[in-house]
Design a protein around this motif. Structure first.
Motif, PDB file in Angstrom:
ATOM      1  N   GLY A  31      73.608  53.970  86.427  1.00 21.18           N
ATOM      2  CA  GLY A  31      72.234  54.450  86.470  1.00 21.18           C
ATOM      3  C   GLY A  31      71.721  54.933  85.132  1.00 21.18           C
ATOM      4  O   GLY A  31      70.557  54.707  84.773  1.00 21.18           O
ATOM      5  N   SER A  32      72.574  55.587  84.357  1.00 23.20           N
ATOM      6  CA  SER A  32      72.162  56.112  83.061  1.00 23.20           C
ATOM      7  C   SER A  32      71.816  54.989  82.091  1.00 23.20           C
ATOM      8  O   SER A  32      70.787  55.027  81.401  1.00 23.20           O
ATOM      9  N   LEU A  33      72.672  53.968  82.035  1.00 22.37           N
ATOM     10  CA  LEU A  33      72.408  52.847  81.144  1.00 22.37           C
ATOM     11  C   LEU A  33      71.191  52.060  81.608  1.00 22.37           C
ATOM     12  O   LEU A  33      70.375  51.612  80.794  1.00 22.37           O
ATOM     13  N   ASP A  79      74.805  52.927  71.217  1.00 18.72           N
ATOM     14  CA  ASP A  79      75.047  54.188  70.542  1.00 18.72           C
ATOM     15  C   ASP A  79      75.419  55.194  71.625  1.00 18.72           C
ATOM     16  O   ASP A  79      74.554  55.783  72.260  1.00 18.72           O
ATOM     17  N   GLY A  80      76.703  55.328  71.903  1.00 18.21           N
ATOM     18  CA  GLY A  80      77.146  56.068  73.070  1.00 18.21           C
ATOM     19  C   GLY A  80      76.738  55.296  74.318  1.00 18.21           C
ATOM     20  O   GLY A  80      77.090  54.138  74.482  1.00 18.21           O
ATOM     21  N   ASP A  81      75.976  55.947  75.210  1.00 18.97           N
ATOM     22  CA  ASP A  81      75.467  55.257  76.398  1.00 18.97           C
ATOM     23  C   ASP A  81      74.043  54.754  76.196  1.00 18.97           C
ATOM     24  O   ASP A  81      73.415  54.281  77.139  1.00 18.97           O
ATOM     25  N   ARG A  82      73.525  54.863  74.972  1.00 15.85           N
ATOM     26  CA  ARG A  82      72.154  54.441  74.702  1.00 15.85           C
ATOM     27  C   ARG A  82      72.157  53.051  74.065  1.00 15.85           C
ATOM     28  O   ARG A  82      72.751  52.847  73.013  1.00 15.85           O
ATOM     29  N   PRO A  83      71.512  52.060  74.690  1.00 12.21           N
ATOM     30  CA  PRO A  83      71.491  50.721  74.108  1.00 12.21           C
ATOM     31  C   PRO A  83      70.509  50.633  72.944  1.00 12.21           C
ATOM     32  O   PRO A  83      69.391  51.144  73.008  1.00 12.21           O
ATOM     33  N   LEU A  84      70.929  49.978  71.873  1.00  7.99           N
ATOM     34  CA  LEU A  84      70.061  49.709  70.734  1.00  7.99           C
ATOM     35  C   LEU A  84      69.559  48.281  70.756  1.00  7.99           C
ATOM     36  O   LEU A  84      68.458  47.996  70.286  1.00  7.99           O
ATOM     37  N   ALA A  85      70.351  47.370  71.288  1.00  9.66           N
ATOM     38  CA  ALA A  85      69.973  45.963  71.381  1.00  9.66           C
ATOM     39  C   ALA A  85      70.847  45.295  72.433  1.00  9.66           C
ATOM     40  O   ALA A  85      72.033  45.618  72.555  1.00  9.66           O
ATOM     41  N   LEU A  86      70.237  44.383  73.198  1.00  8.88           N
ATOM     42  CA  LEU A  86      70.970  43.635  74.224  1.00  8.88           C
ATOM     43  C   LEU A  86      70.486  42.190  74.223  1.00  8.88           C
ATOM     44  O   LEU A  86      69.349  41.901  73.832  1.00  8.88           O
ATOM     45  N   LEU A  87      71.351  41.292  74.692  1.00  6.33           N
ATOM     46  CA  LEU A  87      70.992  39.882  74.778  1.00  6.33           C
ATOM     47  C   LEU A  87      71.545  39.311  76.087  1.00  6.33           C
ATOM     48  O   LEU A  87      72.600  38.676  76.104  1.00  6.33           O
ATOM     49  N   PRO A  88      70.853  39.534  77.217  1.00 10.45           N
ATOM     50  CA  PRO A  88      71.367  39.036  78.503  1.00 10.45           C
ATOM     51  C   PRO A  88      71.424  37.507  78.525  1.00 10.45           C
ATOM     52  O   PRO A  88      70.451  36.825  78.212  1.00 10.45           O
ATOM     53  N   LEU A  89      72.579  36.976  78.930  1.00 11.32           N
ATOM     54  CA  LEU A  89      72.814  35.534  78.961  1.00 11.32           C
ATOM     55  C   LEU A  89      73.554  35.172  80.240  1.00 11.32           C
ATOM     56  O   LEU A  89      74.093  36.031  80.936  1.00 11.32           O
TER      57      LEU A  89
END
Length: 486
Positions: A31-33, A79-89
């Motif tokens: 949930g946090s992510l 950065d810990g549980d904080r996303p900076l960049a994602l690339l769903p594939l």
């Protein structure tokens, strides 16, 4: 997400302070992510996109089968549980990943970031993570207007991939300049049409527009029930139960984020047309429009367009109206005149042949629809083709071109087994041996350009030291002509 970095990722040295790269699965997202992910898209300015949210991914997972959901791979910079960049594939196989979402009608994809101007470092870390997993082929469909597209291509090249890009389809957008006044002036014709239709009806029936969603006190689910009822009486094919579940889940999740809107046009209290919208950040996205075909004589779809636009601008003017890529219709043609292309980006691990196989494979599939995949060039990148008959072979053109200054680097081409097979496929020969029998004594092969852009076969030196160009394989047909190559 417990243990995901330990299982799939690695800490980065010398990168963004405190960050780590990883490849997530859907089951890793807690949930946090999910909440932190959903906070990113609205920060992208005119690149804001509901497709980039976890809300969209969760809605899609709600209708996808377990095996398809298990194929999702999400390279991420955290950065810990904080996303900076994602690339769903989606992993089509262990070595082939793509932005292809089965049953989702999704035609646009991009890296998930949190700022309008992309930073190169997070994208570089994403590309490095994709390379680290051993992926050999990657296919993405990206908006050309987004600076993250060019930055992602650069990052993939630096990570060791050949990258090939071509324009593919396009978007339907309306850029907003000057707020509501500027938008009204630009689409004055649409405004007049909608108001004229409403004026004709008002002496007979009341014409109203109801809004469902955040701030209205009425949930989007109530508005969507009216939308689906109208859909059953519209000109569109029947709405499947599966698609209805997907849209309702998407609306519910985006409603919780403050994005979802449903608008219902009523004539004499009877629903006549409905529209689904998603408003996030600076962008308003049109998800769907329907009207009751029994009321086609009063043009309820056209009548609903302008009052919906007024509502979208009521709280804060968007900077962009997005009608989504896909098949054209009257609404998109009228209200989405800004049409930048999408880019089909294909990346392959850097070998001599890998970067050239994508465009040639595409051309062969267009010429030979019945072609079947074959394992050639050391991997699944080529096509076993019936060699063209004599009648099908293109006619040879004789060109006399005066020598000019060289503009591309040239080097000899090593004719090892994979390259010979590649050239045989490119030339439509029955086999590499049959191809070589057609070569004249003294012929030699050369690679042209850094890409390279072409492979060429030159004959032996003749009169005045000139060497005839006997054969050319253009590896990027959109960037180089035969005349320019010569």
């Amino acid at each position: 997400m417990t243990g995901s970095i330990g299982l799939f990722g690695n800490a980065n040295r010398g990168g963004i302070m405190g960050s780590a790269t990883t490849v997530l699965r859907v089951a890793d997202i807690d949930g946090s992510l999910a909440q932190a992910w959903d906070e990113l898209p609205a920060g992208r300015g005119i690149q804001a996109d509901h497709y980039d949210s976890y809300a969209w991914l969760a809605a899609w997972c709600s209708i996808a089968d377990a095996a398809t959901v298990a194929s999702v791979r999400i390279p991420a910079v955290l950065d810990g549980d904080r996303p900076l960049a994602l690339l769903p594939l989606v992993a089509r196989s262990r070595r082939r990943w793509a932005s292809s979402w089965q049953g989702a009608s999704r035609l646009r994809h991009r890296p998930v970031l949190g700022t309008e101007q992309p930073e190169q470092e997070p994208l570089g870390l994403l590309a490095d993570e994709v390379a680290r997993t051993g992926v050999r082929e990657l296919t993405l469909r990206l908006p050309a207007r987004d600076q993250a597209t060019a930055a992602m291509a650069t990052a993939l090249r630096q990570a060791g991939f050949h990258v090939h890009q071509r324009q593919w389809s396009g978007e339907y957008l309306a850029l907003v300049e000057g707020g509501w006044a500027g938008f009204s002036q630009r689409f004055a014709g649409c405004q007049r049409s909608a108001r004229k239709l409403a004026r004709r009806l008002r002496p007979l029936w009341e014409v109203t527009l109801d809004e469902y969603g955040p701030g209205t006190g009425v949930p989007v689910a109530d508005g969507y029930a009216i939308y689906t009822d109208l859909y059953s009486r519209s000109w569109k094919p029947p709405l499947s139960d599966r698609w209805e579940r997907y849209e309702l889940e998407l609306l519910r999740r985006t409603e919780a984020l403050g994005w979802a809107r449903v608008y219902v046009l009523r004539v004499a209290g009877v629903p006549a047309a409905a529209q689904l919208w998603c408003r996030l950040g600076d962008v308003a996205i049109s998800i769907g429009t329907v009207y009751d075909r029994r009321m086609a004589a009063i043009s309820p779809g056209t009548m609903s367009e302008w009052p919906v636009q007024e509502r979208l601008f009521a709280s804060s003017p968007p900077r962009l109206i997005d009608y989504l890529p896909g098949a054209a219709n009257q609404l998109k043609e009228r209200l989405g005149p800004d049409r930048p292309p999408l880019v089909r980006l294909e990346a392959a691990r850097r070998t001599l042949v890998a970067g050239t196989a994508f465009p040639l494979r595409r051309e062969f599939r267009a010429l030979h629809p019945a072609a079947t995949p074959a394992r050639t060039l050391g991997r699944r990148v080529a096509t076993r083709l019936r060699p063209p008959t004599r009648r099908e072979r293109p006619r040879v053109r004789r060109l006399e071109i005066q020598p000019g200054p060289p503009t591309l680097p040239v080097a000899t081409l090593e004719l090892d087994t994979p390259v010979r097979r590649f050239l045989a496929v490119a030339g439509g020969h029955a086999s590499p041996e049959a191809m070589a029998r057609r070569w004249a004594k003294g012929d030699s092969w050369w690679r042209v350009g850094d890409g390279p852009e072409a492979f060429v076969r030159l004959g032996a030196g003749g009169r005045a030291g000139r060497r005839p160009l006997r054969e050319a394989v253009l590896l990027d047909t959109g960037a180089l002509t035969v005349e320019a190559l010569v």
